[in-house]
Scaffold this motif. Structure first.
Motif, mmCIF file in Angstrom:
data_model
loop_
_atom_site.group_PDB
_atom_site.id
_atom_site.type_symbol
_atom_site.label_atom_id
_atom_site.label_comp_id
_atom_site.label_asym_id
_atom_site.label_seq_id
_atom_site.Cartn_x
_atom_site.Cartn_y
_atom_site.Cartn_z
ATOM 1 N N HIS A 20 0.834 -1.198 0.000
ATOM 2 C CA HIS A 20 0.000 0.000 0.000
ATOM 3 C C HIS A 20 0.871 1.250 0.000
ATOM 4 N N SER A 21 0.656 2.088 -0.988
ATOM 5 C CA SER A 21 1.395 3.342 -1.097
ATOM 6 C C SER A 21 0.572 4.303 -1.929
ATOM 7 N N SER A 22 0.534 5.553 -1.539
ATOM 8 C CA SER A 22 -0.207 6.556 -2.299
ATOM 9 C C SER A 22 0.657 7.245 -3.343
ATOM 10 N N ASP A 23 1.968 7.042 -3.273
ATOM 11 C CA ASP A 23 2.913 7.822 -4.082
ATOM 12 C C ASP A 23 3.710 6.949 -5.044
ATOM 13 N N PHE A 24 3.421 7.061 -6.320
ATOM 14 C CA PHE A 24 4.179 6.319 -7.331
ATOM 15 C C PHE A 24 5.654 6.672 -7.287
ATOM 16 N N PHE A 25 5.966 7.931 -7.011
ATOM 17 C CA PHE A 25 7.344 8.396 -7.066
ATOM 18 C C PHE A 25 8.171 7.965 -5.851
ATOM 19 N N SER A 26 7.541 7.257 -4.914
ATOM 20 C CA SER A 26 8.281 6.685 -3.783
ATOM 21 C C SER A 26 8.554 5.195 -3.992
ATOM 22 N N ILE A 27 8.387 4.717 -5.195
ATOM 23 C CA ILE A 27 8.609 3.314 -5.520
ATOM 24 C C ILE A 27 10.054 2.923 -5.206
ATOM 25 N N THR A 28 10.248 1.710 -4.702
ATOM 26 C CA THR A 28 11.600 1.242 -4.388
ATOM 27 C C THR A 28 12.277 0.720 -5.657
ATOM 28 N N GLN A 29 13.590 0.546 -5.576
ATOM 29 C CA GLN A 29 14.341 0.055 -6.730
ATOM 30 C C GLN A 29 13.911 -1.369 -7.099
ATOM 31 N N GLU A 30 13.657 -2.195 -6.091
ATOM 32 C CA GLU A 30 13.209 -3.568 -6.356
ATOM 33 C C GLU A 30 11.836 -3.575 -7.015
ATOM 34 N N GLU A 31 10.941 -2.725 -6.537
ATOM 35 C CA GLU A 31 9.618 -2.620 -7.141
ATOM 36 C C GLU A 31 9.715 -2.082 -8.568
ATOM 37 N N LEU A 32 10.586 -1.126 -8.779
ATOM 38 C CA LEU A 32 10.741 -0.543 -10.106
ATOM 39 C C LEU A 32 11.204 -1.590 -11.120
ATOM 40 N N GLN A 33 12.144 -2.429 -10.701
ATOM 41 C CA GLN A 33 12.622 -3.484 -11.595
ATOM 42 C C GLN A 33 11.502 -4.468 -11.916
ATOM 43 N N ASP A 34 10.706 -4.792 -10.918
ATOM 44 C CA ASP A 34 9.585 -5.700 -11.126
ATOM 45 C C ASP A 34 8.522 -5.050 -12.004
ATOM 46 N N LEU A 35 8.311 -3.765 -11.823
ATOM 47 C CA LEU A 35 7.343 -3.043 -12.649
ATOM 48 C C LEU A 35 7.745 -3.080 -14.114
ATOM 49 N N ALA A 36 9.028 -2.926 -14.389
ATOM 50 C CA ALA A 36 9.512 -2.993 -15.770
ATOM 51 C C ALA A 36 9.186 -4.352 -16.385
ATOM 52 N N PHE A 37 9.399 -5.422 -15.607
ATOM 53 C CA PHE A 37 9.107 -6.775 -16.085
ATOM 54 C C PHE A 37 7.616 -6.951 -16.359
ATOM 55 N N VAL A 38 6.771 -6.515 -15.424
ATOM 56 C CA VAL A 38 5.325 -6.691 -15.551
ATOM 57 C C VAL A 38 4.778 -5.850 -16.701
ATOM 58 N N LEU A 39 5.223 -4.602 -16.786
ATOM 59 C CA LEU A 39 4.730 -3.711 -17.837
ATOM 60 C C LEU A 39 5.090 -4.255 -19.220
ATOM 61 N N LYS A 40 6.300 -4.726 -19.357
ATOM 62 C CA LYS A 40 6.719 -5.315 -20.631
ATOM 63 C C LYS A 40 5.888 -6.550 -20.956
#
Length: 230
Positions: A142-162
């Motif tokens: 749970h987080s209200s702020d996209f720009f507070s995403i962690t580095q691990e989450e960001l890497q996973d987001l790249a995988f999921v989005l692709k």
């Protein structure tokens, strides 16, 4: 109006897109988007940062993201903030956590809406979608702020989005789509002095006044993917 309009070029290759690009390049683009978004939120005249991309339906063909800031909260965002706060007060929990994360990954009927789930993100089909193939991508945390995403989450987001956009590309013949990041505004306490005089002049009251409302803790950031012409 006062604000910024940044264009983030994702790749030097003109005909490239997220579906065909490498996961590493997608992650770098998302990292640049987050870094720039954090910088923009520090500006006292910025109330909201809109992050979005258009694929085959914008003025620029080359793959890119856009960041647009406004000195006010857009009405579409404000409606979601108000609803999130009211529903949390009514049900005692974040409704997006329940609808976008827990139900699609559960064992009951709503799990039919699940498209894909990773370690950090859940992709699902919304109830009563306004158009076919609309998807929502939400973080498990749970987080209200996209720009507070962690580095691990960001890497996973790249995988999921692709992964999701590859499904669009190959299964739906690469349709045009809009992609929007729904995130919280800048904290109310960071507003510049002129905003208070503006509200006083027109006899308006801020929509979010309590400490809980100002932190936007009831909101859950997410990404909407909206195919067009399908």
């Amino acid at each position: 109006g006062v604000g910024f309009n940044d264009v983030l070029i994702e790749t030097p290759k003109h005909n490239m897109c997220i579906a065909l690009d490498t996961e590493e390049h997608v992650a770098l683009s998302l990292r640049a988007l987050v870094i720039r978004g954090r910088e923009l939120l520090q500006d006292p005249n910025v109330r909201y940062v809109s992050a979005f991309k258009q694929h085959k339906c914008g003025s620029l063909v080359h793959s890119h993201w856009q960041l647009i800031t406004t000195p006010f909260v857009p009405s579409s965002v404000e409606v979601q903030l108000v609803r999130a706060r009211r529903l949390k007060h009514r049900f005692g929990q974040c409704v997006a956590c329940q609808v976008l994360v827990q139900q699609p990954t559960g064992k009951e009927l709503p799990n039919e809406r699940l498209v894909y789930a990773s370690q950090h993100f859940v992709v699902s089909v919304p109830y009563a979608s306004r158009e076919r193939y609309r998807l929502y991508l939400a973080p498990r945390r749970h987080s209200s702020d996209f720009f507070s995403i962690t580095q691990e989450e960001l890497q996973d987001l790249a995988f999921v989005l692709k992964k999701v956009l590859r499904a669009f590309y190959f299964s739906l013949n690469d349709p045009p789509f809009n992609l929007a990041v729904w995130t919280r505004p800048a904290y109310a306490d960071s507003l510049p002095g002129w905003s208070n005089s503006f509200l006083d002049r027109f006899n308006c009251k801020p929509c979010f006044q309590s400490s809980e409302e100002k932190s936007f803790d009831s909101f859950h950031w997410h990404i909407g993917i909206y195919p067009r012409g399908k």
